[in-house]
Design a protein around this motif. Structure first.
Motif, PDB file in Angstrom:
ATOM      1  N   ALA A 127      -0.640   4.168  -2.626  1.00 27.66           N
ATOM      2  CA  ALA A 127      -0.885   5.335  -1.771  1.00 27.66           C
ATOM      3  C   ALA A 127      -2.269   5.226  -1.147  1.00 27.66           C
ATOM      4  CB  ALA A 127      -0.779   6.625  -2.580  1.00 27.66           C
ATOM      5  N   GLY A 128      -2.349   5.578   0.134  1.00 25.93           N
ATOM      6  CA  GLY A 128      -3.634   5.619   0.827  1.00 25.93           C
ATOM      7  C   GLY A 128      -4.223   4.265   1.150  1.00 25.93           C
ATOM      8  N   GLY A 129      -3.480   3.215   0.970  1.00 20.88           N
ATOM      9  CA  GLY A 129      -4.037   1.906   1.256  1.00 20.88           C
ATOM     10  C   GLY A 129      -2.963   0.950   1.711  1.00 20.88           C
ATOM     11  N   GLY A 130      -3.371  -0.212   2.071  1.00 24.25           N
ATOM     12  CA  GLY A 130      -2.426  -1.232   2.503  1.00 24.25           C
ATOM     13  C   GLY A 130      -1.992  -1.011   3.931  1.00 24.25           C
ATOM     14  N   GLN A 131      -1.425  -2.011   4.513  1.00 24.73           N
ATOM     15  CA  GLN A 131      -0.936  -1.924   5.882  1.00 24.73           C
ATOM     16  C   GLN A 131       0.520  -1.532   5.880  1.00 24.73           C
ATOM     17  OE1 GLN A 131      -1.848  -5.854   7.437  1.00 24.73           O
ATOM     18  NE2 GLN A 131      -3.417  -4.888   8.675  1.00 24.73           N
ATOM     19  N   PRO A 132       0.965  -0.883   6.946  1.00 26.16           N
ATOM     20  CA  PRO A 132       2.398  -0.624   7.035  1.00 26.16           C
ATOM     21  C   PRO A 132       3.151  -1.928   7.165  1.00 26.16           C
ATOM     22  CG  PRO A 132       1.301  -0.013   9.083  1.00 26.16           C
ATOM     23  CD  PRO A 132       0.238  -0.403   8.095  1.00 26.16           C
ATOM     24  N   GLY A 133       4.353  -1.929   6.638  1.00 29.21           N
ATOM     25  CA  GLY A 133       5.161  -3.149   6.680  1.00 29.21           C
ATOM     26  C   GLY A 133       4.740  -4.069   5.556  1.00 29.21           C
ATOM     27  N   GLY A 134       5.581  -4.986   5.260  1.00 26.93           N
ATOM     28  CA  GLY A 134       5.277  -5.931   4.202  1.00 26.93           C
ATOM     29  C   GLY A 134       6.202  -7.108   4.362  1.00 26.93           C
ATOM     30  N   GLN A 135       6.100  -8.031   3.455  1.00 32.08           N
ATOM     31  CA  GLN A 135       6.983  -9.179   3.489  1.00 32.08           C
ATOM     32  C   GLN A 135       8.153  -8.915   2.583  1.00 32.08           C
ATOM     33  OE1 GLN A 135       4.244 -12.393   2.567  1.00 32.08           O
ATOM     34  NE2 GLN A 135       4.831 -13.284   4.509  1.00 32.08           N
TER      35      GLN A 135
END
Length: 144
Positions: A127-135
């Motif tokens: 939550a509150g971090g990371g970029q949208p989308g992933g592998q």
């Protein structure tokens, strides 16, 4: 401009898929069945909600609804679209989801790739971090 209204997910058993996703997502629940809806199912020769070929999951006001629709064929290949979900405690949520019937299919630096009980992939992110989308699978998912 268009607005996202519903997500429709093909599956082999809509009732169990709906319960899984309602339990996964905060504020979501399987839509209740009233007498009229139960009569409709009966008229179709179905014994009740467990056999319903289209099950609705509703969220908080303004959130997209989720429909789980019965299809005859199983999931065979990688999803073309997947959901990203976020949790404050990634490992605790991973454990909770495993208990609901999910499975882990991959792990990356900032997220975990999971699959629901019928194999539909989704990404579990902090939550509150990371970029949208992933592998998911073999390559990046643009704009997921």
């Amino acid at each position: 401009m268009a607005q996202l209204h519903d997500l429709v997910i093909d599956c082999r058993h809509p009732a169990s898929q709906a319960r899984f996703w309602a339990a996964l997502l905060d504020g979501y629940a399987v839509a209740p069945y009233d007498e009229e809806e139960l009569r409709r199912l009966s008229a179709m020769g179905l014994s009740g909600p467990e056999d319903d070929p289209t099950v609705l999951v509703e969220g908080p006001d303004g959130a997209p609804r989720m429909w789980f629709v019965k299809v005859p064929e199983p999931k065979l290949v990688k999803n073309r679209v997947h959901l990203d979900v976020r949790a404050a405690d990634l490992e605790a949520e991973r454990e909770r989801l495993l208990g609901l019937g999910a499975r882990e299919t991959g792990r990356h630096e900032n997220w975990i790739v999971m699959a629901d009980p019928e194999g539909n992939e989704f990404c579990l992110q902090p939550a509150g971090g990371g970029q949208p989308g992933g592998q998911v699978g073999g390559g990046p998912v643009a704009g997921a």
